[in-house]
Design a protein around this motif. Structure first.
Motif, mmCIF file in Angstrom:
data_model
loop_
_atom_site.group_PDB
_atom_site.id
_atom_site.type_symbol
_atom_site.label_atom_id
_atom_site.label_comp_id
_atom_site.label_asym_id
_atom_site.label_seq_id
_atom_site.Cartn_x
_atom_site.Cartn_y
_atom_site.Cartn_z
ATOM 1 N N UNK A 10 0.792 -1.216 0.089
ATOM 2 C CA UNK A 10 -0.190 -0.099 -0.123
ATOM 3 C C UNK A 10 0.862 1.180 0.163
ATOM 4 N N UNK A 11 0.354 2.235 -0.192
ATOM 5 C CA UNK A 11 1.093 3.580 -0.441
ATOM 6 C C UNK A 11 1.658 4.037 0.980
ATOM 7 N N UNK A 12 2.989 4.273 0.642
ATOM 8 C CA UNK A 12 4.065 4.352 1.798
ATOM 9 C C UNK A 12 4.948 5.586 1.666
ATOM 10 N N UNK A 13 5.304 6.349 2.548
ATOM 11 C CA UNK A 13 6.055 7.462 2.564
ATOM 12 C C UNK A 13 7.325 7.361 3.268
ATOM 13 N N UNK A 14 8.446 7.455 2.778
ATOM 14 C CA UNK A 14 9.783 7.793 3.235
ATOM 15 C C UNK A 14 10.575 8.945 3.252
#
Length: 469
Positions: free
Chosen positions: A181-185
């Motif tokens: 699923x959409x992930x932010x790093x």
């Protein structure tokens, strides 16, 4: 009075010691503690809220033919048994990410995610799904532009000027790693102008970041602290398959030009043609040219029709900058030209001998002169050969040497394959008779000789193929 005098003397002594002793730590006045709730609770959430809705997950499916018996996939057995092995269709699935750049459903992703796909599904952050079609694909830059069917009013990201990005800038990588699923790093820009690298399907110029990028992030967004797109994540350097903090993104300025050409109706990205091959100036070359620093790109070879030749440049000149931006590799120079696009001129800072000056170079498409004149051989000699007359357009499409001339092999089957020819071979002579175009090749192949000798150039090396009919 005596006590006051002693106190004053003590203060002066402390002050003198204070000035004589260097401070090992910054003064306390330079340090501060958070004074408000806003300073205590710093967050990337506003940036994510702005950019994340424009980042989608992409599911691509392609059907390939695979032979049932695994021995037929072996290079040795495959040559021995030819096409006798039965093939069955096999479905390959690809997972990646994409960035919506237009409210009417224009999406940018990586070529290695959607290239050659038969079915593409784009899933938005709000879980809506759309079928999509590739409208432009460019393997060299590893970019593809898609159009979602029936989409309108979608959130779209704003493209930043990637030339303004600096090493140390904070960035966020947004995508769908491993399909979770959409992930932010988060991370920083680790380096700029990474060129000469072959990462993913792309060859060229990249922004390097330590923001975590994993499989599935390909085609996702690298955004700045304004939520603007600075690059399309494309690949990582890793031994384990996971992120090691060395990721690469395609700069937004090139993405902008690729999208512009897609909207103009082109299905292939057209780069300006300069008709040269160049080499980065190293310390040895800098010493030979009398340069104080190794910088720029030296022209090694130049086509007779090159626009650089018309601008007054010659072999041995050193290109220092394009439109005021320094260039230190051929890939970096081509990035600068490609990001500007066709039409108009580029201002080049050039070192000619001991004199430094500027030259205005036209940004043109590779000309189709002479005509490529495709030849399909059906006779006994080299049956199954498809070849074209080499011109600047053929050189650009196939990454041939700027000085390439003669006939290029497009595809081979039957006798042509058995004789040892391969696609992108340049045929220079047949039975020691030079061939400059496909008409001359067709004439030579009408001979009734039994022994044949082909002089070819393959990946910059000349070789001779001999066979008997």
């Amino acid at each position: 009075m005596r006590i006051i005098a002693l106190c004053i003397a003590g203060v002066l002594a402390v002050a003198a010691w204070e000035f004589a002793t260097p401070h090992l730590t910054p003064p306390l006045a330079a340090q501060s503690v958070p004074q408000s709730v806003q300073e205590i609770s710093l967050s990337f959430a506003p940036v994510v809220r702005q950019a994340a809705p424009a980042v989608a997950s992409i599911y691509a499916r392609r059907v390939v033919e695979q032979r049932v018996n695994p021995f037929f996939n072996d290079p040795l057995f495959g040559q021995l048994f030819g096409d006798q092995g039965r093939s069955v269709p096999r479905v390959q699935n690809a997972l990646g990410s994409g960035v919506i750049v237009s409210a009417d459903g224009i999406v940018v992703s990586n070529y290695h995610v959607v290239g050659g796909a038969d079915d593409i599904r784009v899933v938005l952050d709000d879980r809506r799904e759309f079928a999509a079609d590739v409208i432009l694909a460019d393997q060299e830059s590893d970019l593809a532009v898609l159009r979602m069917r029936g989409a309108s009013g979608l959130p779209a990201v704003t493209l930043a000027d990637s030339d303004l990005v600096e090493v140390g800038d904070l960035v966020l990588a947004i995508g769908n790693p491993f399909g979770v699923g959409q992930t932010v790093s988060s991370g920083i820009v680790s380096a700029l102008a990474r060129s000469g690298l072959a990462v993913g399907s792309g060859r060229g110029y990249f922004i390097q970041t330590d923001a975590a990028i994993n499989p599935g992030n390909s085609g996702g967004a690298l955004v700045d602290m304004h939520g603007h797109l600075v690059g399309i994540n494309t690949a990582i350097l890793t031994r384990s398959g996971g992120s090691n903090g060395i990721g690469f993104a395609i700069p937004a300025n090139l993405v902008d030009q690729v999208v512009a050409q897609a909207l103009q109706g082109r299905d292939r990205f057209q780069r300006p043609w300069v008709g040269i091959s160049g080499q980065a100036v190293d310390a040895a070359l800098a010493d030979a040219f009398g340069m104080s620093l190794p910088q720029g790109v030296v022209i090694r070879e130049m086509h007779d029709s090159s626009p650089m030749r018309r601008a007054g440049l010659t072999v041995g000149d050193v290109i220092l900058a394009v439109n005021g931006e320094p260039v230190n590799s051929a890939q970096e120079m081509m990035f600068r030209l490609s990001a500007q696009g066709l039409g108009g001129t580029a201002s080049m800072t050039v070192l000619q001998g001991e004199r430094q000056g500027t030259a205005s170079v036209e940004l043109i498409a590779p000309p189709e002169v002479p005509a490529r004149e495709t030849l399909s051989v059906s006779g006994v000699v080299l049956r199954g050969l498809v070849a074209e007359t080499i011109n600047p357009a053929v050189i650009a499409e196939n990454n041939l040497s700027p000085g390439a001339a003669g006939v290029m092999v497009v595809s081979v089957q039957d006798v042509a394959e058995w004789a040892g020819l391969r696609p992108r071979d340049v045929v220079l002579a047949v039975n020691r008779q030079p061939v400059g175009n496909t008409r001359e090749l067709d004439r030579v192949l009408r001979d009734t000789a039994r022994y044949w000798e082909l002089e070819i150039e393959r990946e910059g090396r000349r070789t001779v193929l001999r066979f008997r009919l």
